[in-house]
Motif scaffolding. Sequence first.
Motif, PDB file in Angstrom:
ATOM      1  N   LEU A  94       0.724  -1.505   0.091  1.00  0.00           N
ATOM      2  CA  LEU A  94       0.237   0.101  -0.233  1.00  0.00           C
ATOM      3  C   LEU A  94       1.489   1.223  -0.292  1.00  0.00           C
ATOM      4  O   LEU A  94       0.534   2.700   0.066  1.00  0.00           O
ATOM      5  N   ASN A  95       2.372   1.364  -0.136  1.00  0.00           N
ATOM      6  CA  ASN A  95       2.821   2.372   0.094  1.00  0.00           C
ATOM      7  C   ASN A  95       3.311   3.109   0.739  1.00  0.00           C
ATOM      8  O   ASN A  95       3.845   3.752   1.325  1.00  0.00           O
ATOM      9  N   ALA A  96       2.613   1.986   2.679  1.00  0.00           N
ATOM     10  CA  ALA A  96       2.624   3.425   3.712  1.00  0.00           C
ATOM     11  C   ALA A  96       3.738   2.470   4.283  1.00  0.00           C
ATOM     12  O   ALA A  96       4.609   3.247   4.809  1.00  0.00           O
ATOM     13  N   LEU A  97       4.671   2.196   3.942  1.00  0.00           N
ATOM     14  CA  LEU A  97       6.269   1.317   4.104  1.00  0.00           C
ATOM     15  C   LEU A  97       7.071   1.433   2.784  1.00  0.00           C
ATOM     16  O   LEU A  97       6.895   1.060   2.214  1.00  0.00           O
ATOM     17  N   THR A  98       8.118   1.472   3.437  1.00  0.00           N
ATOM     18  CA  THR A  98       9.139   1.702   1.891  1.00  0.00           C
ATOM     19  C   THR A  98      10.294   0.675   2.308  1.00  0.00           C
ATOM     20  O   THR A  98      10.452  -0.029   3.102  1.00  0.00           O
ATOM     21  N   ILE A  99      10.568  -0.004   0.914  1.00  0.00           N
ATOM     22  CA  ILE A  99      11.841  -1.138   1.510  1.00  0.00           C
ATOM     23  C   ILE A  99      12.595  -0.730   2.098  1.00  0.00           C
ATOM     24  O   ILE A  99      13.652  -0.323   2.953  1.00  0.00           O
ATOM     25  N   LEU A 100      13.448   0.892   1.805  1.00  0.00           N
ATOM     26  CA  LEU A 100      14.381   1.740   2.295  1.00  0.00           C
ATOM     27  C   LEU A 100      14.283   1.552   4.268  1.00  0.00           C
ATOM     28  O   LEU A 100      15.267   1.053   4.651  1.00  0.00           O
ATOM     29  N   ALA A 101      12.865   2.017   3.931  1.00  0.00           N
ATOM     30  CA  ALA A 101      12.223   1.767   5.805  1.00  0.00           C
ATOM     31  C   ALA A 101      12.373   0.428   6.631  1.00  0.00           C
ATOM     32  O   ALA A 101      13.059   0.916   7.324  1.00  0.00           O
ATOM     33  N   VAL A 102      11.732  -0.820   5.824  1.00  0.00           N
ATOM     34  CA  VAL A 102      11.845  -1.635   6.901  1.00  0.00           C
ATOM     35  C   VAL A 102      13.667  -1.863   6.519  1.00  0.00           C
ATOM     36  O   VAL A 102      13.858  -2.560   7.599  1.00  0.00           O
ATOM     37  N   GLY A 103      14.508  -1.787   5.606  1.00  0.00           N
ATOM     38  CA  GLY A 103      15.831  -2.316   5.689  1.00  0.00           C
ATOM     39  C   GLY A 103      16.704  -1.396   6.767  1.00  0.00           C
ATOM     40  O   GLY A 103      17.009  -2.313   7.700  1.00  0.00           O
ATOM     41  N   THR A 104      16.439  -0.369   6.715  1.00  0.00           N
ATOM     42  CA  THR A 104      17.136   0.614   7.172  1.00  0.00           C
ATOM     43  C   THR A 104      16.759   0.610   9.073  1.00  0.00           C
ATOM     44  O   THR A 104      17.389   0.138   9.528  1.00  0.00           O
ATOM     45  N   ASN A 129      19.630  -4.692  -3.170  1.00  0.00           N
ATOM     46  CA  ASN A 129      18.270  -5.809  -3.290  1.00  0.00           C
ATOM     47  C   ASN A 129      17.311  -4.219  -3.633  1.00  0.00           C
ATOM     48  O   ASN A 129      15.839  -5.420  -4.185  1.00  0.00           O
ATOM     49  N   LYS A 130      16.989  -2.910  -3.146  1.00  0.00           N
ATOM     50  CA  LYS A 130      16.556  -2.754  -3.684  1.00  0.00           C
ATOM     51  C   LYS A 130      15.488  -2.718  -4.937  1.00  0.00           C
ATOM     52  O   LYS A 130      13.953  -2.420  -5.192  1.00  0.00           O
ATOM     53  N   PRO A 131      16.018  -1.950  -5.874  1.00  0.00           N
ATOM     54  CA  PRO A 131      15.471  -1.954  -7.144  1.00  0.00           C
ATOM     55  C   PRO A 131      14.670  -3.443  -8.055  1.00  0.00           C
ATOM     56  O   PRO A 131      13.962  -3.634  -8.005  1.00  0.00           O
ATOM     57  N   ILE A 132      15.004  -5.178  -7.095  1.00  0.00           N
ATOM     58  CA  ILE A 132      14.439  -6.526  -7.773  1.00  0.00           C
ATOM     59  C   ILE A 132      13.368  -6.148  -6.586  1.00  0.00           C
ATOM     60  O   ILE A 132      11.712  -6.601  -6.910  1.00  0.00           O
ATOM     61  N   LEU A 133      12.753  -6.242  -5.380  1.00  0.00           N
ATOM     62  CA  LEU A 133      12.178  -6.038  -4.743  1.00  0.00           C
ATOM     63  C   LEU A 133      11.009  -5.038  -5.021  1.00  0.00           C
ATOM     64  O   LEU A 133       9.678  -4.982  -4.827  1.00  0.00           O
ATOM     65  N   GLU A 134      11.480  -3.931  -5.257  1.00  0.00           N
ATOM     66  CA  GLU A 134      10.504  -2.843  -5.587  1.00  0.00           C
ATOM     67  C   GLU A 134       9.392  -3.564  -7.165  1.00  0.00           C
ATOM     68  O   GLU A 134       8.888  -2.955  -7.112  1.00  0.00           O
ATOM     69  N   TYR A 135      10.510  -4.277  -7.805  1.00  0.00           N
ATOM     70  CA  TYR A 135       9.773  -4.704  -9.642  1.00  0.00           C
ATOM     71  C   TYR A 135       8.907  -5.563  -8.464  1.00  0.00           C
ATOM     72  O   TYR A 135       7.704  -5.459  -9.213  1.00  0.00           O
ATOM     73  N   ILE A 136       9.023  -6.538  -7.672  1.00  0.00           N
ATOM     74  CA  ILE A 136       8.044  -7.658  -7.414  1.00  0.00           C
ATOM     75  C   ILE A 136       7.251  -6.884  -6.867  1.00  0.00           C
ATOM     76  O   ILE A 136       6.270  -7.614  -7.204  1.00  0.00           O
ATOM     77  N   LEU A 137       7.739  -6.322  -5.694  1.00  0.00           N
ATOM     78  CA  LEU A 137       5.695  -5.779  -5.110  1.00  0.00           C
ATOM     79  C   LEU A 137       5.036  -4.784  -6.936  1.00  0.00           C
ATOM     80  O   LEU A 137       3.811  -4.660  -6.331  1.00  0.00           O
ATOM     81  N   ASN A 377      19.340 -23.522  -5.314  1.00  0.00           N
ATOM     82  CA  ASN A 377      19.751 -22.082  -5.222  1.00  0.00           C
ATOM     83  C   ASN A 377      18.523 -21.760  -5.436  1.00  0.00           C
ATOM     84  O   ASN A 377      17.958 -20.707  -4.963  1.00  0.00           O
ATOM     85  N   ILE A 378      17.360 -22.130  -6.686  1.00  0.00           N
ATOM     86  CA  ILE A 378      16.792 -21.026  -6.158  1.00  0.00           C
ATOM     87  C   ILE A 378      15.131 -21.126  -6.306  1.00  0.00           C
ATOM     88  O   ILE A 378      14.044 -20.526  -6.053  1.00  0.00           O
ATOM     89  N   CYS A 379      15.303 -22.696  -5.432  1.00  0.00           N
ATOM     90  CA  CYS A 379      14.100 -22.792  -4.343  1.00  0.00           C
ATOM     91  C   CYS A 379      14.363 -22.456  -2.628  1.00  0.00           C
ATOM     92  O   CYS A 379      14.140 -22.311  -2.517  1.00  0.00           O
ATOM     93  N   TYR A 380      15.622 -21.491  -2.872  1.00  0.00           N
ATOM     94  CA  TYR A 380      16.147 -20.810  -1.428  1.00  0.00           C
ATOM     95  C   TYR A 380      14.843 -19.962  -1.323  1.00  0.00           C
ATOM     96  O   TYR A 380      13.842 -19.342  -1.782  1.00  0.00           O
ATOM     97  N   ASN A 381      14.529 -19.867  -0.453  1.00  0.00           N
ATOM     98  CA  ASN A 381      13.291 -18.870   0.518  1.00  0.00           C
ATOM     99  C   ASN A 381      13.555 -17.657   0.377  1.00  0.00           C
ATOM    100  O   ASN A 381      12.721 -16.813   0.289  1.00  0.00           O
ATOM    101  N   LEU A 382      15.295 -17.425   0.638  1.00  0.00           N
ATOM    102  CA  LEU A 382      15.685 -15.731   0.186  1.00  0.00           C
ATOM    103  C   LEU A 382      15.768 -16.045  -1.305  1.00  0.00           C
ATOM    104  O   LEU A 382      16.244 -14.938  -1.431  1.00  0.00           O
ATOM    105  N   ASN A 383      15.207 -16.678  -2.474  1.00  0.00           N
ATOM    106  CA  ASN A 383      15.550 -16.037  -3.557  1.00  0.00           C
ATOM    107  C   ASN A 383      14.071 -15.257  -3.690  1.00  0.00           C
ATOM    108  O   ASN A 383      12.658 -15.714  -3.878  1.00  0.00           O
ATOM    109  N   TRP A 384      14.220 -13.658  -3.474  1.00  0.00           N
ATOM    110  CA  TRP A 384      13.228 -12.679  -4.236  1.00  0.00           C
ATOM    111  C   TRP A 384      11.921 -13.464  -5.017  1.00  0.00           C
ATOM    112  O   TRP A 384      10.968 -13.012  -4.956  1.00  0.00           O
ATOM    113  N   TRP A 385      12.875 -14.035  -6.860  1.00  0.00           N
ATOM    114  CA  TRP A 385      11.624 -14.249  -7.313  1.00  0.00           C
ATOM    115  C   TRP A 385      11.054 -14.875  -7.005  1.00  0.00           C
ATOM    116  O   TRP A 385       9.794 -15.347  -7.702  1.00  0.00           O
TER     117      TRP A 385
END
Length: 599
Positions: A94-104, A129-137, A377-385
């Motif tokens: 909902l854009n009430a939080l940003t990746i930058l805010a959460v990570g920081t 990591n920010k560009p990938i996560l923003e794309y996925i969101l 590695n593609i099945c690793y739960n830290l693979n954002w995709w």
Amino acid sequence: MEKSIFFLAISLLSLSFLREVNSEDDEPTFEDILKHLEEQFASFLGLATYQPMEISKLKAITDELGLTSDLRTQIIQDRIMCGACQSIVRKLQLNALTILAVGTALCTLYISLSTLTISDFCLNLVRINKPILEYILRESRILTPEYACSVLLQNENCYYSSPSLTWRIDMPEWTEYNVTSYMDSFESTKNPLKILHLSDFHISFDYEIGSVSNCGYPVCCKRNLGNPLRSHNAGPWGDYNCDIPPWLFGNTMHYIKSTHKDLDLIYFTGDIIDHTIWKSSKEENSREIEATFQMLFESFPDVPLFSALGNHEAVPLNVFPPSTIRNSEFSQDWLYNVFSKSLSEKLPDQALTNIQKQGYFSILANNRLRIVVLNNNICYNLNWWLLYDTSFLKEQLEFLKLELLAAESQAQYVHIVAHVFPGNRECIEPWEANYNMLITRFAHIIKGQFFGHTHTDGLKVFYSKINGKPNNVGYNGASLTPFVKYNPNYKILYVDPNNFDILDIETYYFNLTEANKYPNRTPRWQLLYSMKEAYNFDRLSPENFDLLAQRLTEDTNLFNEYWRFYVREGDPSLQQGCNTNCRKNLIEEITRTESITYT
């Protein structure tokens, strides 16, 4: 081994709140919740000791994430913090939080608990990591708070069924092949095959002797990293807080070459790149991958080498997108090309073509042994995709199925080489469920599974999906890196040359503390144990390993031996010990090949 900062952001607010809430009178105070959260987060990070924060500072961090007002209600309602995880994902959408805010915010907590004073770690990791996560969101069609937390947390208490997690590939019907009798027709060979199993080098090319070993970053012993006034300087042969210097890698290859002159094959289960996760680049990773394979081939020019990719080879770390993602910023094609190029003189064209698809391949070591190398590695739960799509996992699973069918029809046996150990709450459901079904279906021809990633000397017993009986075994190669609290090691597999059963496994190691006392002497490599002798096995069968898991629960001395091997007598690990909870987890890991039991 590492936990990327965004995963920490979700995980911190989703760790189990272990205190049971039985009635309104038993409700914890908000201060209790925050302090317990802090304790669990420190434990999750592996911080044996940490500096507790003032409640006001801890509260300020949760304020940044917009959770202070509803955190208490979510914990009481859910009894775990699954609700908090979902709240963060919902706020991100909902854009009430940003990746930058959460990570920081979460990185601030990590630094505070670790009593670290570092400046660029958080921002660099967020930037990568920010560009990938923003794309996925923005683009994912499957992302919901419930789905995201099911993937990221790998927790039975936060699992929500969805089509993206529950799909299954078609399993071929059972066909009776008399493989054993076919193999027995070959002329017997006197000596077993000798296979070198290497894993998790994590070479620190900028390692510096005398640098700070407790520098405040996830990995240390590097030039210009940390406060030089701190004690515990980096030793000449490595440090338990650090990855290996390149000269230790070269020394190890020389030692193995001069000591084991009759090697038949080499299995490498991945991870060349070190734990400098906050400043990796495609250019630097490419150079280090190519240099490492060159050293391997120069050390063992006449020994076939079969290598899997590790999750650290990728940029960013852990991230392996579907092939449909053609954006050059996100694609890992560069990695598959470097991997293919590095192995081009050792593998046939078809294997190189497969590598360029998704980093996997299959090859015949001879007309009786088929080696299938996976990029799981593609099945690793830290693979954002995986928050964008999971259907791309089918490509490799179908490839594995076809290779197993081909081996079965041609009366061949199979060894599987991969990086991520299944069943450790890291690989997501559709991969593990389908993989286990394939192991059940083809257990009669799969004679060994070889993994890495954990840096520990662990085991996996696989069980039939039909009758529940033990039917296969997975072996971990542990690691050459001592990171963290282990001694370096390599393994020698002794394999029956006719049916390719694993006859025995020897683990070799050296004590890092001792090696650093004598900087002008090469490390004193020695045999740690023979698996067959240590556990008094007549053979390394699934049934015997299943019995071993049962014996470990009853025999304290046997467990202590297993623990000693598990950490390769690493001095810090032995000093820390293995408490009741540690014992329980280690034993459970042996018999768990699917991370979560869904009810």
